[in-house]
Design a protein around this motif. Structure first.
Motif, PDB file in Angstrom:
ATOM      1  N   GLU A 124      20.893  31.873 -44.658  1.00  0.00           N
ATOM      2  CA  GLU A 124      20.217  32.245 -45.763  1.00  0.00           C
ATOM      3  C   GLU A 124      21.006  32.029 -46.874  1.00  0.00           C
ATOM      4  N   GLN A 125      22.362  32.011 -47.033  1.00  0.00           N
ATOM      5  CA  GLN A 125      23.217  32.086 -47.865  1.00  0.00           C
ATOM      6  C   GLN A 125      23.914  30.827 -48.001  1.00  0.00           C
ATOM      7  N   GLY A 126      23.381  29.896 -46.965  1.00  0.00           N
ATOM      8  CA  GLY A 126      24.189  28.617 -46.943  1.00  0.00           C
ATOM      9  C   GLY A 126      25.312  28.622 -45.999  1.00  0.00           C
ATOM     10  N   GLU A 127      25.734  29.562 -45.502  1.00  0.00           N
ATOM     11  CA  GLU A 127      26.832  29.679 -44.474  1.00  0.00           C
ATOM     12  C   GLU A 127      26.355  29.171 -43.089  1.00  0.00           C
ATOM     13  N   MET A 128      26.747  27.886 -42.886  1.00  0.00           N
ATOM     14  CA  MET A 128      26.398  27.462 -41.522  1.00  0.00           C
ATOM     15  C   MET A 128      27.609  27.179 -40.589  1.00  0.00           C
ATOM     16  N   VAL A 129      28.656  26.884 -41.335  1.00  0.00           N
ATOM     17  CA  VAL A 129      29.916  26.489 -40.585  1.00  0.00           C
ATOM     18  C   VAL A 129      30.990  27.332 -40.736  1.00  0.00           C
ATOM     19  N   ARG A 130      31.761  27.869 -39.970  1.00  0.00           N
ATOM     20  CA  ARG A 130      33.167  28.618 -40.460  1.00  0.00           C
ATOM     21  C   ARG A 130      34.371  28.130 -39.358  1.00  0.00           C
TER      22      ARG A 130
END
Length: 401
Positions: A30-36
């Motif tokens: 939801e905050q655009g954090e899809m990859v780490r």
């Protein structure tokens, strides 16, 4: 995308640390954090490890097989080929167009309604959906795995999914001690052909389809199934094979009509839904992930949409030996661990029954779907096979003359 750096303590196993980190990573789409990404830095003279965590909204099983070799090439400084296929955004727009095609609703809507009507064939009677996840893992020996995926599939001219699902249906019927079938959600790769041509063979994204199937082989899934010397196990496998092949458009149409077509969605949404999901992920080896590993997250981090969810895959162990591994996820506190253990045990036993049955002389054979250009019943096929003495197909797909 920023890359975190973690220094591996002297003497520590970087792979163990990678597993611990993988279990603790939390993404926030939801905050655009899809990859780490995390780089595990080890002492001089040793190779570091790259831990890459990607949300399921961005990748599916096929995508990982595409990403692995490209990651290896990129890390090696090689130039990657330019993508010329259909983007995922374009694919999503095509799905909305496909969902409202009159031909799709006319052909498939009634078929899906039939799948979800009839006697209750759920695994847990609706208990446990939405509960906290617990996972029980089982693994078959290399000998049973090889026989199930090679001997049984060759004898019955089917894929591994038919073998594993037949065994699961037999286990569910025996565990439930009622009925003759199983209502199950199946997962597929989702990269099916649409009315509008699209090339998604190398597109990364979440294409996975989930669709309901009623697997019912009647008396063949009863007590005689568990007697390898009887014909029931083979008959059950043939019927399940036919039922799987009868699913239209690879199951893609269910999601389109259920979620994207405003005319069919309300009626399909009112029908009963399976409380068991089955997913066969295929075979994973080091080459699929650039000689890396697929690490699981903590069980509690994954939402549970069914009472029981079964994820099976074939892993390559030392020496190239293959082992069928399956995780039986279930709702902690809603289903007893002993219930799930019994289901998993019966599933393994059912696979062994199919292997033992196949090794009997005269077992196996074709089914109607093997000959799509002619209209033959199973009885007619059996007579033809007896008269013509069909030989099993060679590895290249050609049988003896």
């Amino acid at each position: 995308m920023a890359v975190d750096r973690v220094e591996v303590p002297a003497g520590a196993d970087p792979r163990v640390l990678a597993e611990e980190l993988a279990a603790s990573v939390r993404l926030d789409p939801e905050q655009g954090e899809m990859v780490r990404a995390t780089w595990l830095d080890v002492s001089a003279g040793q190779s570091g490890l790259l831990l890459l965590t990607v949300h399921h909204l961005a990748v599916d099983g096929v995508s990982w097989r595409l990403l692995g070799p490209e990651l290896a090439a990129g890390l090696a400084g090689e130039r990657l080929p330019e993508s010329t296929g259909t983007s995922f955004a374009r694919w999503a727009r095509l799905l909305t167009q496909e969902a409202v095609r009159p031909e799709l609703a006319d052909v498939e809507s009634a078929w899906w309604e039939r799948m979800l009507t009839g006697p209750d064939a759920r695994i847990a009677g609706g208990r446990g959906v939405g509960g906290r996840r617990a996972v029980l893992t089982v693994e078959l020996t290399p000998e049973v795995t090889e026989a199930a995926l090679s001997e049984v599939t060759a004898a019955f001219h089917c894929g591994p999914d038919a073998v594993l699902l037949t065994a699961l249906a037999a286990a569910a019927v025996r565990r439930r001690d009622a009925g003759s079938g199983l209502l199950v959600h199946l997962e597929g790769h989702g990269r099916e052909a649409l009315a509008t041509p699209a090339d998604i063979s190398r597109t990364v994204g979440w294409f996975t389809t989930q669709y309901p199937v009623r697997v019912d082989a009647g008396a063949a899934l009863g007590p005689d199934f568990w007697q390898p010397a009887q014909d029931a196990a083979g008959e059950a496998l043939k019927q399940v094979k036919e039922q799987l092949r009868a699913v239209p458009s690879g199951g893609l149409g269910w999601g389109l009509l259920r979620h994207l077509n405003p005319d069919t969605a309300p009626k399909l949404a009112a029908l009963p839904v399976p409380d068991l999901r089955f997913n066969y992920l295929g075979r994973f080896s080091g080459g699929d992930t650039a000689d890396g590993e697929l690490l699981g997250m903590a069980a509690e981090a994954l939402p549970l949409g069914h009472a029981v969810e079964v994820d099976a895959l074939v892993l390559e162990r030392g020496g190239g030996r293959l082992c069928l591994n399956a995780g039986f996820s279930y709702a902690r506190g809603e289903l007893g661990e002993d219930e799930v253990q019994e289901l998993a045990r019966l599933w393994c036993e059912a696979i062994e029954v199919l292997v033992e049955h196949t090794r009997r002389a005269g077992t196996g054979g074709h089914a109607s779907s093997d000959f799509p250009l002619v209209d033959l019943s199973s009885d007619q096929l059996a007579l033809l096979e007896d008269d013509l003495d069909f030989e099993p197909a060679d590895e290249d797909g050609e049988g003896d003359d």
